[in-house]
Write a protein that holds these residues in place. Structure first.
Motif, PDB file in Angstrom:
ATOM      1  N   TRP A 141      -5.848  -5.423  -1.981  1.00  0.00           N
ATOM      2  CA  TRP A 141      -6.716  -5.398  -0.801  1.00  0.00           C
ATOM      3  C   TRP A 141      -7.468  -6.731  -0.657  1.00  0.00           C
ATOM      4  N   THR A 200      -7.350  -1.862   7.504  1.00  0.00           N
ATOM      5  CA  THR A 200      -7.172  -3.210   6.953  1.00  0.00           C
ATOM      6  C   THR A 200      -5.847  -3.797   7.425  1.00  0.00           C
ATOM      7  N   LEU A 201      -4.804  -2.980   7.401  1.00  0.00           N
ATOM      8  CA  LEU A 201      -3.497  -3.465   7.868  1.00  0.00           C
ATOM      9  C   LEU A 201      -3.568  -3.899   9.323  1.00  0.00           C
ATOM     10  N   PRO A 240     -12.271  -5.841   7.025  1.00  0.00           N
ATOM     11  CA  PRO A 240     -11.672  -5.295   5.799  1.00  0.00           C
ATOM     12  C   PRO A 240     -12.555  -5.529   4.574  1.00  0.00           C
ATOM     13  N   MET A 263      -5.241  -9.603   0.275  1.00  0.00           N
ATOM     14  CA  MET A 263      -4.916  -9.531   1.701  1.00  0.00           C
ATOM     15  C   MET A 263      -6.019 -10.133   2.554  1.00  0.00           C
ATOM     16  N   ILE A 264      -7.254  -9.789   2.209  1.00  0.00           N
ATOM     17  CA  ILE A 264      -8.403 -10.285   2.966  1.00  0.00           C
ATOM     18  C   ILE A 264      -8.481 -11.804   2.864  1.00  0.00           C
ATOM     19  N   PHE A 275      -6.166  -4.988  10.933  1.00  0.00           N
ATOM     20  CA  PHE A 275      -6.934  -6.229  11.098  1.00  0.00           C
ATOM     21  C   PHE A 275      -6.228  -7.422  10.479  1.00  0.00           C
ATOM     22  N   MET A 330      -7.554   1.485   4.127  1.00  0.00           N
ATOM     23  CA  MET A 330      -6.431   0.550   4.015  1.00  0.00           C
ATOM     24  C   MET A 330      -5.651   0.474   5.316  1.00  0.00           C
ATOM     25  N   PHE A 377       0.806  -1.228   0.000  1.00  0.00           N
ATOM     26  CA  PHE A 377       0.000   0.000   0.000  1.00  0.00           C
ATOM     27  C   PHE A 377       0.837   1.275   0.000  1.00  0.00           C
TER      28      PHE A 377
END
Lengths: 77, 897
Positions: free
Chosen positions: A50, B78-79, B287, A53-54, B81, B75, A22
């Motif tokens: 993204w 998100t990092l 996320p 990553m999830i 989590f 974001m 990111f």
């Protein structure tokens, strides 16, 4: 099969790698005025990274062994 | 067509629905622990309270103005989590263990339960959140006005009402609803299941509303490629400036800090968490929720920019695009979605802040002033509730005032970032709390203070630029003309983006202060223990009695040891260990061996289980506070004292019981001997009686007897009568002696003469048995206080016993007398069988006779009488170890001069 220690290291690696994805300079690599499927490439890259990553987090988390709850919670009404 | 009145009515109806949901959710959660309300899905949805109207409206506006920057706000979280295993898991575990109720509580608890720190955190949070609340008020006000302004009759009753009054009305309504929602009762864990249920519902509403608008826009915009192509054709690029600059990094970092430190996020993620495993689902689901929320932001922004007239507010695109297309129901749905995101934020943020204000500011003050000290807890409880209601009013007022003073400033997102920068000031302290053992209370307080001052100067103050000429002058020239202190160009750092500038200076000075002050100051004992508890929250002893090297310092251990073992033993233990490793006692590094040894020492005092639990708590740093250790030690001490007391009493009881048992056995033995004696006496009385009776019967027939026989029979009768009399005399004598009726008067008597007389009397008896009498040393004539005849009687009794019970083939008796230290001692010993050990105590009792006694004549009263007589002369008669094999009796009398 990964053991607990390796799974934790994998979690750490994922977190660090995600941060790298990111932040500059990696984002610059995809920051080109190019459209793919009618959408600017940078948007596809960011949302794609993204989503990846999830998915990876969900997979790794599923493999991590459950932990015993903390003691303080036992006997709570 | 929509009107303002209609949407306001809808909004009120919607909040009513939320209230019903919260009410039933609360009841359900209370009665049923396994309810779906405790599911990971509801937990994840409640975390999405992160997506406020900033997301719903502001992100579109942000995307329209600055391109991709809006993504960083999602974001960053998100990092966090994705890395939940390292940060959030710790936070949740610690907060469960320590019963943490807010971020202020967390920092205060870690840094030595400092109330000063809690107050500082609370004040900064309340001030720092004000812009964020203002953002929601602004968004709701703008959305209502957007609808009102969209048509001729749209204004309805809003005609003539300006945005400030509308915002005030919205703030008042929100305050009312929050008070109704959040302060119905006080929960020890500060969990609000009903509110969380309502928030989860709102999360679904806002997501579907934004997705609906997004899909609608993509549909009418001719698909994604259509929208982006049109935008490109209109000269709109998604990245007007270079997005990935300092601002990108800054907002990303601020959002990382915000998802952890925002009071409402801490509330839903940490405090309202009812099961740690929910975090596993939230780690990817939250996320994913944010990804869905942001997926249509850019298309909406692009389409809005290409189709809406110039000057249209891009913040309101999500609402105005459906309105412009005549899709009233979709617009209403969008409005409810935006309203949802604003209400959930305001409700939870106010609840979280009011918990901080009431717990860390109002309660300590009230307790200090002596209020609320009712006999029951009700006074405190109602005080808490009142404090919360007041705090909610205060928080919304601050939000409103911020809105009022800055209403002319531009878009939504920058307002939110001011709050983020304020909240980020807590982040270094939180990280230090979890990972850096040496971080000290003074360091944390100094760091947050410095950070918040810089934030106030560089970020908060400039937002009043449009309201106050003084502020704008300061920003242009610096305070008192000091140019290097200009809020947006500190130390001459010009040309940097204001947000990055404020974040850079506040956070770097914050971290620098935290590190420097922590290194320069010392932690208190409580801080050290709490530091261990926080840093080592997942460290556990590997096996019983086998500790991993934890964070416990020698001082912590000493503290426990002293409490349990007492000072002397603790000091000895630690000094020995310190000498062993050749360091000062207070620099001792507790090795696993030493901890094991200490555990065994403690186990000696308080039992193995307690010792292990206690040491595990200190060493592995699980949930334990200094107070708990102290309390535990005190309780254990009390239990020990109590059990020692019990032990003492019971051992006394055991001794008494043993004595009683002995006495009882003696009694039983005496009783049986008494029976034996009575039968003996009867027998002895019966024998002479029988012979007397039979001789008398013979004498009653005179014709059969000559004079010689008659004479012999009468003599026998006489003899038997005398024997009988003697026996009865003995019994009478003994009972008289026993009752203390002395039949003699003590007078100075020559004891040696009495002994000589006794020997003379017994001479016939001795020679008849053929007994050798060894005369040992004899004292010179000695005077004692007594009665000559009685004394003689005792000696005769002892001598005749020696004769009677001696069955040796060559019987010997030894008699000696001596005066030693004022006492006259006579020993009469024989070489007979002696007295059996078991009988030694009994032979002096009345009625008692030795085992062989029954074979001999005599009633067995002799020794008892003798002892009584000697006692009557203030002397003693004892059985002593003698020179011969048999018994040796010693008479001891005081010599008078």
């Amino acid at each position: 099969m990964l053991d607990r220690g390796k799974l934790q290291s994998a979690m750490l690696a994922l977190t660090v790698a995600s941060s790298a994805l990111f932040f500059p300079p990696l984002v610059y690599v995809f920051d080109r005025p190019v459209n793919r499927f009618g959408v600017p490439q940078i948007i596809l890259y960011l949302f794609g990274a993204w989503l990846l990553m999830i998915v990876l987090t969900a997979l790794l988390t599923r493999k991590l062994p459950p932990e015993p709850m903390s003691e303080a919670d036992e006997g709570e009404g | 067509m929509l009107s303002a009145d209609f949407v306001i009515a809808t909004a009120i109806g919607y909040v009513g629905l939320l209230f019903v949901l919260a009410y039933f959710g609360d009841r359900r959660a209370r009665t049923n622990q396994r309810s779906w309300l405790h599911s990971p899905a509801v937990y994840t949805l409640s975390i999405s309270v992160y997506c406020t109207s900033w997301t719903f409206y502001g992100a579109v506006g942000n995307a329209a103005r600055s391109g991709l920057e809006f993504l960083t706000i999602y974001m960053g979280p998100t990092l966090v989590f994705v890395g939940w295993w390292f940060l959030l898991r710790r936070l949740v575990r610690i907060s469960h263990n320590q019963r943490i109720t807010s971020l202020a509580d967390l920092l205060s608890s870690r840094f030595g339960k400092s109330n000063r720190l809690a107050v500082l955190v609370t004040i900064l949070a309340v001030i720092g959140i004000a812009p964020y609340i203002a953002l929601q008020l602004k968004a709701v006000t703008s959305s209502i006005q957007a609808i009102a302004g969209s048509s001729e009759f749209g204004q309805g009753s809003l005609r003539g009402i300006d945005d400030v009054t509308l915002a005030l009305g919205v703030a008042a309504g929100m305050a009312l609803f929050t008070i109704l929602f959040g302060t119905r009762h006080v929960d020890a864990k500060e969990q609000h299941h009903g509110v969380v249920a309502a928030i989860a519902f709102e999360a679904v509403v806002k997501l579907t509303a934004l997705l609906a608008v997004g899909i609608f826009v993509v549909f009418i915009g001719g698909g994604l490629d259509g929208i982006f192509a049109k935008a490109a054709a209109a000269g709109i690029t998604i990245d007007p400036e270079n997005s990935f600059d300092d601002r990108w990094v800054t907002t990303m970092f601020l959002s990382v800090a915000a998802i952890v430190c925002l009071p409402r996020q801490f509330q839903v993620t940490v405090v309202e968490n009812s099961d740690e495993s929910h975090l596993r689902v939230a780690a990817w689901a939250f996320p994913a929720y944010m990804l869905l929320m942001s997926i249509f932001i850019l298309p909406i922004a692009m389409y809005g920019l290409t189709t809406m007239p110039a000057g249209a507010n891009p913040d309101m695109f999500a609402l105005t695009l459906p309105l412009a297309a005549g899709q009233d129901s979709l617009a209403l749905f969008a409005f409810i979605g935006g309203f949802s995101s604003a209400t959930s934020m305001i409700i939870l943020e106010s609840i979280a802040l009011s918990i901080m204000v009431s717990n860390h500011i109002v309660m300590p003050l009230a307790l200090r002033l002596g209020a609320g000290q009712g006999s029951d807890g009700r006074g405190v409880k109602s005080l808490l509730l009142r404090a919360r209601r007041f705090s909610i009013l205060l928080i919304l007022s601050l939000g409103f005032f911020y809105f009022f003073f800055t209403r002319d400033s531009d878009a939504l997102a920058p307002i939110g970032l001011i709050s983020f920068t304020a909240i980020a000031q807590f982040f270094p302290a939180v990280l230090a709390a979890l990972f850096w053992r040496e971080a000290s209370q003074k360091g944390a307080i100094a760091a947050i203070s410095v950070g918040s001052v810089v934030w106030f100067w560089c970020s908060f103050l400039p937002s009043f630029e449009s309201f106050s000429p003084a502020v704008s002058a300061t920003m242009r020239d610096g305070p008192w003309g000091i140019s290097w202190l200009r809020p947006e160009a500190m130390f001459g750092m010009d040309g940097l983006d204001p947000l990055s500038h404020a974040a850079f200076w506040s956070l770097s000075l914050n971290v620098l202060t935290l590190v420097t002050v922590s290194l320069l100051t010392n932690q208190s004992a409580l801080e050290r223990i709490q530091a261990s508890v926080f840093v080592d929250v997942f460290r556990r002893p590997t096996a019983a009695g086998n500790f991993v090297r934890g964070s416990a310092t020698a001082n912590d251990l000493y503290f426990v040891a002293e409490r349990v073992l007492g000072e002397t033993r603790a000091v000895t233990l630690f000094e020995t260990a310190a000498q062993g490793s050749g360091v000062e006692p207070d620099r001792l590094d507790p090795s696993p061996d030493f901890i094991g040894k200490l555990e065994r020492e403690l186990a000696g005092s308080i039992g193995a289980a307690s010792a292990h639990v206690m040491l595990s708590k200190v060493v592995s740093g699980r949930d334990v506070s200094l107070e708990e250790v102290m309390q535990m030690a005190d309780e254990t001490q009390q239990v020990i004292e109590y059990s020692q007391e019990l032990e003492r009493t019971s051992s006394e009881l055991r001794t008494t019981a043993l004595k009683l048992e002995e006495a009882n056995a003696q009694l039983r033995q005496l009783d049986s001997q008494k029976d034996e004696f009575l039968s003996q006496v009867s027998h002895e009385v019966r024998t002479p009686m029988t012979s007397i009776r039979s001789f008398s019967e013979i004498l009653l027939q005179p014709e059969a007897l000559d004079e010689g026989q008659r004479q012999r029979f009468v003599a026998t009768i006489h003899q038997e009568s005398l024997r009988l009399t003697r026996l009865l005399d003995e019994i009478l004598d003994l009972s008289a002696l026993e009752r203390g009726e002395r039949s003699w008067t003590n007078a100075p008597t020559d004891a040696e003469a009495a002994l000589d007389r006794a020997l003379l009397v017994c001479d016939a008896l001795l020679s008849q048995r053929g007994m050798t009498v060894e005369r040992g040393r004899r004292a010179k004539p000695v005077m004692v206080n007594g009665d000559s005849d009685r004394l003689c009687q005792v000696f005769i009794n002892l001598i005749s016993n020696a004769v009677k019970y001696n069955d040796a083939s060559n019987p010997i008796m030894q008699i000696s007398s001596v005066v030693r230290s004022g006492r006259y001692l006579v020993d009469i010993a024989d070489n007979g069988p002696g007295v059996a050990k078991a009988e030694r105590k009994l032979i002096f009792e009345k009625f008692a006779r030795g085992e062989r006694g029954s074979e001999q004549s005599g009633a067995g009263l002799g020794l008892a009488i003798s002892r009584q007589i000697i006692a009557g002369m203030n002397g003693s008669l004892e059985l002593v170890p003698g020179q011969l094999a048999g018994a040796c009796f010693r008479v001891k009398l005081a010599v008078i001069r």
